[in-house]
Write a protein that holds these residues in place. Structure first.
Motif, PDB file in Angstrom:
ATOM      1  N   VAL A  60      -4.994   5.293   8.458  1.00  0.00           N
ATOM      2  CA  VAL A  60      -5.291   3.866   8.465  1.00  0.00           C
ATOM      3  C   VAL A  60      -4.924   3.308   9.832  1.00  0.00           C
ATOM      4  O   VAL A  60      -3.882   3.650  10.389  1.00  0.00           O
ATOM      5  CB  VAL A  60      -4.512   3.133   7.348  1.00  0.00           C
ATOM      6  CG1 VAL A  60      -4.573   1.632   7.510  1.00  0.00           C
ATOM      7  CG2 VAL A  60      -5.046   3.542   5.987  1.00  0.00           C
ATOM      8  N   ARG A  61      -5.808   2.465  10.376  1.00  0.00           N
ATOM      9  CA  ARG A  61      -5.575   1.829  11.670  1.00  0.00           C
ATOM     10  C   ARG A  61      -5.313   0.347  11.423  1.00  0.00           C
ATOM     11  O   ARG A  61      -6.088  -0.309  10.730  1.00  0.00           O
ATOM     12  CB  ARG A  61      -6.792   2.009  12.566  1.00  0.00           C
ATOM     13  CG  ARG A  61      -7.091   3.464  12.892  1.00  0.00           C
ATOM     14  CD  ARG A  61      -8.431   3.612  13.603  1.00  0.00           C
ATOM     15  NE  ARG A  61      -8.451   2.962  14.888  1.00  0.00           N
ATOM     16  CZ  ARG A  61      -8.084   3.545  16.050  1.00  0.00           C
ATOM     17  NH1 ARG A  61      -7.682   4.792  16.035  1.00  0.00           N
ATOM     18  NH2 ARG A  61      -8.136   2.882  17.171  1.00  0.00           N
TER      19      ARG A  61
ATOM     20  N   ASN B 162      -1.801   8.376   7.144  1.00  0.00           N
ATOM     21  CA  ASN B 162      -2.958   8.485   6.246  1.00  0.00           C
ATOM     22  C   ASN B 162      -4.251   8.061   6.954  1.00  0.00           C
ATOM     23  O   ASN B 162      -5.259   7.832   6.313  1.00  0.00           O
ATOM     24  CB  ASN B 162      -2.743   7.642   4.985  1.00  0.00           C
ATOM     25  CG  ASN B 162      -2.677   6.161   5.257  1.00  0.00           C
ATOM     26  OD1 ASN B 162      -2.516   5.722   6.397  1.00  0.00           O
ATOM     27  ND2 ASN B 162      -2.809   5.372   4.212  1.00  0.00           N
TER      28      ASN B 162
ATOM     29  N   HIS C 264       0.849  -1.190   0.000  1.00  0.00           N
ATOM     30  CA  HIS C 264       0.000   0.000   0.000  1.00  0.00           C
ATOM     31  C   HIS C 264       0.887   1.244   0.000  1.00  0.00           C
ATOM     32  O   HIS C 264       1.737   1.405   0.884  1.00  0.00           O
ATOM     33  CB  HIS C 264      -0.892   0.026   1.243  1.00  0.00           C
ATOM     34  CG  HIS C 264      -1.899  -1.072   1.270  1.00  0.00           C
ATOM     35  ND1 HIS C 264      -3.167  -0.946   0.760  1.00  0.00           N
ATOM     36  CD2 HIS C 264      -1.810  -2.350   1.733  1.00  0.00           C
ATOM     37  CE1 HIS C 264      -3.830  -2.081   0.917  1.00  0.00           C
ATOM     38  NE2 HIS C 264      -3.022  -2.950   1.509  1.00  0.00           N
TER      39      HIS C 264
END
Length: 120
Positions: free
Chosen positions: A101-102, A99, A49
């Motif tokens: 995201v967790r 960003n 990613h």
């Protein structure tokens, strides 16, 4: 700026120029380390990613972990490898990236990972 902050900034800048090649479904791709946010394994498929793209790769998570460990990446779960430079918080067995995201952190790895990230 403290010496520690300066050293971290200098280290980060040096790493940002370095690249690695991944063998992907889409072909061989070259990415700078700082472009990679995290790598995810889901149903035997591994995905890199970045902020703007996803690349499906053939390399195993174990191989990727070894390949990227010295470049500031850490395996936080059997399914996730993250770029430490993109981590903004670690709390309650979760990592939050820049960003937003967790990602979950394995309980068995949490203490070691938290120490590494806070010491980075």
């Amino acid at each position: 700026m403290s010496n520690k902050e300066y050293d971290r900034l200098q280290y980060s800048m040096e790493r940002n120029d370095k690249k690695t090649v991944f063998e992907c479904v889409e072909g061989h791709i070259s990415l700078r380390y700082d472009q990679v946010l995290y790598i995810e394994s889901f149903r035997h498929k591994n995905t890199i990613h970045t902020a703007s793209e996803e690349y499906h790769i053939y390399e195993s998570m174990d191989t990727l972990e070894q390949k990227l460990q010295s470049a500031g990446f850490i395996r936080i779960h059997r399914c996730f490898i993250v770029n430490i430079d993109h981590v903004v918080n670690i709390n309650n067995y979760m990592i939050i990236l820049d960003n937003e995201v967790r990602l979950p952190v394995a309980k068995a790895r949490y203490k070691k990972i938290k120490e590494k990230i806070l010491g980075h």
